[in-house]
Every structure is written in structure tokens, then in C-alpha cells.
Motif scaffolding. Structure first.
Motif, short mmCIF file in Angstrom:
data_model
loop_
_atom_site.label_atom_id
_atom_site.label_comp_id
_atom_site.label_asym_id
_atom_site.label_seq_id
_atom_site.Cartn_x
_atom_site.Cartn_y
_atom_site.Cartn_z
N TYR A 34 36.02 35.07 27.53
CA TYR A 34 36.82 36.29 27.60
C TYR A 34 36.42 37.13 28.81
O TYR A 34 37.28 37.71 29.50
CB TYR A 34 36.64 37.09 26.31
N ALA A 35 35.13 37.20 29.09
CA ALA A 35 34.64 37.97 30.25
C ALA A 35 35.09 37.32 31.55
O ALA A 35 35.52 38.02 32.49
CB ALA A 35 33.12 38.07 30.20
N PHE A 36 35.02 36.00 31.65
CA PHE A 36 35.43 35.30 32.88
C PHE A 36 36.93 35.42 33.11
O PHE A 36 37.36 35.62 34.26
CB PHE A 36 35.01 33.83 32.81
N LEU A 37 37.71 35.31 32.05
CA LEU A 37 39.16 35.47 32.19
C LEU A 37 39.51 36.89 32.64
O LEU A 37 40.39 37.09 33.49
CB LEU A 37 39.87 35.14 30.87
N GLY A 38 38.84 37.88 32.07
CA GLY A 38 39.07 39.27 32.47
C GLY A 38 38.67 39.50 33.92
O GLY A 38 39.36 40.24 34.66
N ALA A 39 37.57 38.88 34.37
CA ALA A 39 37.14 39.03 35.77
C ALA A 39 38.16 38.45 36.73
O ALA A 39 38.47 39.05 37.77
CB ALA A 39 35.78 38.35 35.96
N LEU A 40 38.72 37.29 36.38
CA LEU A 40 39.76 36.70 37.23
C LEU A 40 41.01 37.58 37.28
O LEU A 40 41.61 37.76 38.33
CB LEU A 40 40.12 35.30 36.70
N MET A 41 41.37 38.14 36.12
CA MET A 41 42.57 38.97 36.04
C MET A 41 42.42 40.25 36.86
O MET A 41 43.29 40.58 37.68
CB MET A 41 42.86 39.30 34.57
N PHE A 42 41.32 40.97 36.66
CA PHE A 42 41.15 42.26 37.35
C PHE A 42 40.86 42.07 38.84
O PHE A 42 41.26 42.92 39.65
CB PHE A 42 40.03 43.06 36.69
N CYS A 114 34.19 44.19 33.47
CA CYS A 114 34.58 43.68 32.14
C CYS A 114 33.45 43.85 31.13
O CYS A 114 33.70 44.21 29.97
CB CYS A 114 34.98 42.21 32.24
N CYS A 115 32.21 43.61 31.58
CA CYS A 115 31.06 43.79 30.68
C CYS A 115 30.90 45.25 30.27
O CYS A 115 30.56 45.56 29.12
CB CYS A 115 29.78 43.30 31.35
N THR A 116 31.17 46.18 31.21
CA THR A 116 31.07 47.60 30.87
C THR A 116 32.20 48.05 29.96
O THR A 116 32.06 49.04 29.24
CB THR A 116 31.08 48.47 32.14
N VAL A 117 33.32 47.30 29.96
CA VAL A 117 34.46 47.66 29.10
C VAL A 117 34.19 47.25 27.65
O VAL A 117 34.20 48.08 26.74
CB VAL A 117 35.77 47.02 29.61
N PHE A 118 33.91 45.95 27.41
CA PHE A 118 33.79 45.52 26.01
C PHE A 118 32.44 45.87 25.39
O PHE A 118 32.29 45.79 24.17
CB PHE A 118 34.13 44.03 25.81
#
Length: 391
Positions: A34-42, A114-118
Motif C-alpha cells: 500500500y505504501a509503495f503504490l501510494g508513493a508511485l501515485m503521488f 505516505c508513511c506520514t499519512v497512514f
């Protein structure tokens, strides 16, 4: 038969360990993906955005140039006025004007965001600027925060088990040391010898003799009724051992003859493991002072390492930063020069959040007990005293 049963038992043990670890690995792997997918998206949305020079930015530059030109050679006379004007001007500035999106929103920077978000830390120095980025950030947090709490609860069970077992072993060792200090003379050694002999026979499933059981009981009167009771007790233990051994053999035979039955039992065991999430954490009962000591040592270790790559930090600043991070306060006043190095501490952050979460849970339990005592005390004080009337 003995040679063929050993590999079967080994495979069964490996499968048992795998299915026991599977739920924990599943949660952690889901969070990593989930973190890696969010990093690619943002990184794609925010990193490739167009930098538009706004009218406010042009006005800011003009005012700054005007202040710089009007600064007289005698700075001491106009120093206070100049400082006030500069402060007022920079208060109107937007931090986005001074950030290059490609540098801030690369893969590692987006992963850090992403880590600071979730984890709900939210330092505030990195945030989405585009409208679609803001909408996706809300959606990302909507699913990421519950997933993070699930991982925290699951790992909290493991940590709670380790803490409770370590604390119980420490208490046992402490009681043994105290017992050895109080125990002296030949009577204590004889008693320990009898106990060790009795325990070794129990471990080997050998029924104790009547005399050995009677010797272990201090101050027992030797009567015929107690002899009969001991015999009955030995017969019951021997019978129970035989029945459990037969059940084990039958279950192993059923599993070897019908693998579907074993598969169904394994699946049901895995489902039960999912249902047990958070149960060990609720049962944890260790002193709150011990948890505070664990938190202090845990943060101190990271505070000693962090200044090696963050040169603008000393031990005290790093300690403050780690505490603000693990408690998910995240003021954002202390900024990292190399956030991608701090990402290697992801496991450290998760475990640290676990420890702080357990400490908060224990503190909450202690507060509830305190409130109960205060309410009970106040209720007893306000209760009318019973009057005793003479007969």
C-alpha cells in the motif's frame, strides 16, 4: 514406521509455523504494498505538476526587492522596522513557491509522505498541492489509517506476549532467588531432591509411587484413606495419559488418510488466528514504570544514531523528534535533511508506535481504576450513615 513418521511430523510442524506466521506477514506485506503504490501515485501526480508563477509570488518578489533597496547603510537605526516588515512579508509567503516538485516528490519523498499519512504523524512540511492530489490523499488516508491500526494491533499482540513472558520469567527468577536465600540447611536440599524426582517422573508420564507422593506432602498423617486417594489419583493420571495418546494417534492416522480433513482444520485454525487479534494486548498487565523505561531506552537508541546523518541535530533534538514521531504528534518544527535514510527506520517507527500505544493502553487502564476508586470513595462518603435505634 518410526522413520516415515519423523518426516511427516517435520512437515506438519513447518506447516503449523507457516500458518501461524501467515496472518502477521499478510498484514505487514499489505501495508508495504500500500505504501509503495501510494508513493508511485503521488510521485506521478505531484512530482510532474506544472510550476505556475502566480501573481502573489510576483508581488512578493517586488516587495522584497523594494525592502532590500530601501535598506539604509545604518542598519542599527532601522533594524527593528526592517525586521517587522520582513517578518510580515514572509508571513504572506507560500512555502510551495520555494520547493522544486521533482526534488520533493521523488519516489523516496513520496514514500516518506505516505508513511506520514497512514501513521497519522503528518509533519506538515510535505503536503499535496494539486486538487486531485488532495482528493486522493483523503481517499488514501481513509483506507491506509485503518490498515495501519490493524498492523499496530497485530504486532501489539506479539510485543505484549514477549513483554508479559519476559516479565513473568523475571518474577519467577526473583522469587527463586528469594527462596534460595530463605532456604538453608539439609532439609531444603532433601525437599528439592524429592521435588525434582517427582517432576521428572511426571514429565516422563510415569505414575508416582504412593511413598513418593506422600514424601512430597509435608506434615501429612499416614492413614489408610489417604493411601487409597493416592492410588486413585495415580490411576486417573495414567488413564488420562493413555487416552490422550490414543486420540493423538487416531488424529494423525485420519490426517494421513484424509488430507482434506487436515486442510480444513488448518484453514479453520488460520481463521481463528485472525479472530484472536488484539486479545493478548488486552490481557497485558505489566508495571507502567517498566513501559516508561522501555520507551526511554528505545528512543535513546534512535536519538544516538540519528545525528550521524542528520547533521543539524544533536542528541536532545533527535530525542525530541523521535518522541514527536512515535506519539504521532508531528509538529513539523524539526525537519529532516535526508528523509530517505529515515525510511530505513520504518520498522523502528512501527515497533516504537507499538510500545507507545501499549504504554497509553496501560495508562488508560490505570486511569480507569483510579476513577473507579475515586467514585467508590465519594459514593461511600455521601451514603447516609445507618442509625441504630435502641430496642
Amino acid at each position: 514406521m518410526a522413520t516415515t513418521s519423523q518426516p511427516l511430523r517435520g512437515k506438519a510442524t513447518c506447516k503449523k509455523i507457516f500458518w501461524a506466521v501467515f496472518p502477521h506477514a499478510c498484514f505487514i506485506l499489505s501495508l508495504v504494498i500500500y505504501a509503495f503504490l501510494g508513493a508511485l501515485m503521488f510521485s506521478h501526480i505531484e512530482g510532474t505538476r506544472e510550476v505556475i508563477v502566480s501573481e502573489e509570488y510576483r508581488t512578493f518578489l517586488q516587495n522584497l526587492t523594494y525592502l532590500a533597496r530601501n535598506l539604509s547603510d545604518n542598519v542599527t537605526e532601522n533594524e527593528k522596522i526592517f525586521k517587522d516588515k520582513i517578518r510580515d512579508l514572509f508571513n504572506t509567503a507560500d512555502p510551495v513557491w520555494f520547493i522544486n516538485p521533482e526534488d520533493r516528490w521523488n519516489f523516496f519523498g513520496s514514500l516518506f509522505f505516505c508513511c506520514t499519512v497512514f501513521t497519522t504523524v503528518g509533519y506538515g512540511n510535505t503536503y499535496p498541492v494539486t486538487r486531485i492530489g488532495k482528493y486522493l490523499c483523503m481517499l488514501y488516508a481513509l483506507f491506509g489509517v485503518p490498515l495501519m491500526f490493524l498492523v499496530l494491533t497485530d504486532m501489539g499482540d506479539i510485543l505484549a506476549t514477549v513483554l508479559s513472558k519476559s516479565y513473568n520469567e523475571f518474577r519467577k527468577l526473583q522469587s527463586k532467588i528469594l527462596a534460595s536465600k530463605l532456604c538453608s540447611g539439609s532439609t531444603c536440599s532433601k525437599r528439592n531432591e524429592l521435588k525434582s524426582r517427582a517432576q521428572s517422573k511426571i514429565v516422563n508420564n510415569e505414575p508416582l509411587t504412593i511413598m513418593e507422593v506422600l514424601r512430597n506432602q509435608s506434615g501429612m498423617k499416614r492413614r489408610q484413606v489417604k493411601y487409597r486417594n493416592v492410588e486413585l489419583f495415580e490411576m486417573l493420571i495414567a488413564k488420562e495419559n493413555e487416552s490422550t495418546q490414543l486420540v493423538r494417534n487416531k488424529s494423525m492416522e485420519r490426517w494421513s488418510s484424509c488430507p482434506e480433513l487436515a486442510r480444513e482444520k488448518t484453514v479453520s485454525r488460520v481463521i481463528k488466528n485472525f479472530d484472536k487479534i488484539g486479545k493478548e494486548l488486552e490481557k497485558l498487565d505489566v508495571p507502567i514504570v517498566l513501559m516508561m523505561l522501555v520507551i526511554f531506552v528505545y528512543i535513546s537508541c534512535a536519538a544516538a544514531v540519528l545525528p550521524n546523518w542528520e547533521k543539524n541535530m544533536d542528541f536532545q533534538e533527535a530525542f525530541y523528534f523521535c518522541f514527536i514521531t512515535l506519539t504521532t504528534i508531528g509538529f513539523g518544527d524539526t525537519k529532516l535533511e535526508h528523509p530517505k535514510f529515515f525510511l530505513f527506520f520504518s520498522l523502528y517507527i512501527i515497533i516504537g508506535m507499538e510500545i507507545v500505544f501499549i504504554a497509553f493502553k496501560l495508562g488508560q487502564d490505570r486511569l480507569i481504576v483510579l476513577y473507579k476508586k475515586v467514585i467508590s470513595f465519594c459514593a461511600e462518603k455521601n451514603m447516609p450513615s445507618k442509625k441504630i435505634y435502641p430496642k
